[in-house]
Design an enzyme around this catalytic site. Structure first.
Site, mmCIF file in Angstrom:
data_model
loop_
_atom_site.group_PDB
_atom_site.id
_atom_site.type_symbol
_atom_site.label_atom_id
_atom_site.label_comp_id
_atom_site.label_asym_id
_atom_site.label_seq_id
_atom_site.Cartn_x
_atom_site.Cartn_y
_atom_site.Cartn_z
ATOM 1 C CG HIS A 48 -3.805 4.369 3.452
ATOM 2 N ND1 HIS A 48 -3.756 5.223 2.376
ATOM 3 C CD2 HIS A 48 -5.007 3.726 3.353
ATOM 4 C CE1 HIS A 48 -4.866 5.116 1.675
ATOM 5 N NE2 HIS A 48 -5.647 4.205 2.239
ATOM 6 C CG LEU A 49 -1.929 -1.661 4.865
ATOM 7 C CD1 LEU A 49 -0.736 -1.029 5.587
ATOM 8 C CD2 LEU A 49 -1.853 -3.181 4.955
ATOM 9 C CB SER A 50 -8.544 0.914 3.948
ATOM 10 O OG SER A 50 -8.149 1.954 3.077
ATOM 11 C CD GLN B 175 -18.240 -0.626 -2.727
ATOM 12 O OE1 GLN B 175 -18.812 0.445 -2.524
ATOM 13 N NE2 GLN B 175 -18.519 -1.707 -2.033
ATOM 14 C CG ASP C 156 -13.371 -12.670 2.227
ATOM 15 O OD1 ASP C 156 -12.485 -12.699 3.105
ATOM 16 O OD2 ASP C 156 -13.338 -13.376 1.204
ATOM 17 C CB SER D 93 -8.247 -8.110 -0.260
ATOM 18 O OG SER D 93 -6.911 -8.197 -0.694
ATOM 19 C CG PHE D 94 -6.740 -6.300 5.745
ATOM 20 C CD1 PHE D 94 -7.485 -5.196 6.138
ATOM 21 C CD2 PHE D 94 -7.107 -7.558 6.208
ATOM 22 C CE1 PHE D 94 -8.568 -5.342 6.989
ATOM 23 C CE2 PHE D 94 -8.187 -7.715 7.050
ATOM 24 C CZ PHE D 94 -8.923 -6.601 7.442
ATOM 25 C CG HIS D 95 -4.926 -3.523 -0.692
ATOM 26 N ND1 HIS D 95 -6.248 -3.644 -0.356
ATOM 27 C CD2 HIS D 95 -4.822 -2.397 -1.431
ATOM 28 C CE1 HIS D 95 -6.929 -2.637 -0.867
ATOM 29 N NE2 HIS D 95 -6.083 -1.864 -1.521
ATOM 30 C CG LEU D 96 1.403 -0.456 1.295
ATOM 31 C CD1 LEU D 96 0.898 0.446 2.413
ATOM 32 C CD2 LEU D 96 2.808 -0.956 1.623
ATOM 33 C CB SER D 97 -2.929 1.412 -2.836
ATOM 34 O OG SER D 97 -4.143 0.713 -2.737
#
Length: 265
Positions: A120-122, A164, A204, A206-210
């Protein structure tokens, strides 16, 4: 290259309760809702019953050994439901073929890496909702999503992320096309978060697919040479340009053990 913070794995408080136990709606302040009920005796719920309903308010204590060593970023409390808004990604056979090449190579640097169970992308951090605010929250999200246009995005830049607390490390594919649309989508989600006094998304992101993860901070092993080699695998993979271009049709929300789907326009 320094690792970016993982999108969507933070925590936040949610609905408050007044000192006498009366509940207050987020953002509206407290007010009396009739007289305080007489105290009732609470009887313990048998473990056999708790195990039948793992997402109910009377949940069992956390045990990180049952979750691959993962630890909650906020403690479980009765009536609090961890909630997350995201774009689902349905992995096709070709995508899994790419992952079958990437993961073993990354494991030569960090053997404890494991594949993500789902992709997914959060669009939000992980926040906490009181149980009776789940449906109003989802209804507000649906209203925002209904007018948002569907769009394409591409995620083909390998990047290393941590949560985090730096207790988990992730290998992800960062969005390189469609970033502006994701920002607009997050803006709509953030407005709902603000209505319920919840934490909004990162400034800011960073949209990503884990793709894979491990316990601990593994940035030192994965960045540098390993990262360059993983990117070369992606760049050289057959039909990668088509494979990693994705059409977004819906947004999902998970709250506890409940799942909700919100189609885009």
């Amino acid at each position: 290259m320094s690792a970016a913070p993982l999108v969507g794995y933070s925590s936040s408080g949610s609905e408050d309760e007044s000192e006498d136990g009366r509940q207050t709606r987020p953002g509206n302040g407290s007010h009396r809702r009739g007289q305080s009920p007489l105290p009732r005796q609470r009887f313990p719920v048998p473990d056999s019953v708790l195990n039948m309903f793992p997402g109910t308010e009377e949940g069992p204590e956390d045990d990180s050994t049952k979750h691959g060593g993962r630890v909650r970023t906020f403690p479980h409390e009765r009536g609090n439901w961890a909630t997350h808004v995201y774009v689902p990604y349905e992995a096709k056979e070709e995508f899994l073929d790419l992952l079958d090449v990437l993961l073993p190579h990354a494991q030569t640097y960090v053997p404890r890496l494991v594949r993500m169970e789902a992709f997914h992308l959060s669009l939000s951090q992980s926040v906490v909702l009181r149980h009776h605010w789940i449906l109003p929250f989802v209804q507000a999200l649906k209203a925002r999503m209904a007018s948002f246009q569907r769009f394409f995005f591409t995620a083909n830049q390998v990047k290393i992320y941590t949560n985090q607390e730096k207790t988990r490390t992730f290998i992800g594919l960062e969005v390189t096309s469609g970033h502006a649309q994701f920002l607009d989508l997050v803006s709509e989600v953030d407005r709902v978060m603000e209505e319920f006094d919840l934490t909004t998304f990162y400034q800011d992101p960073s949209f990503h697919l884990s793709l894979a993860w491990c316990v601990g901070d593994a940035r030192l092993q994965l960045e540098g040479q390993c990262l360059q080699e993983l990117q070369a695998i992606v760049d050289g993979f057959e039909d990668a340009e088509v494979l990693l271009r994705v059409y977004i049709e819906q947004v999902h929300c998970k709250s506890g053990n409940k799942f909700f789907s919100m189609p885009l326009k």
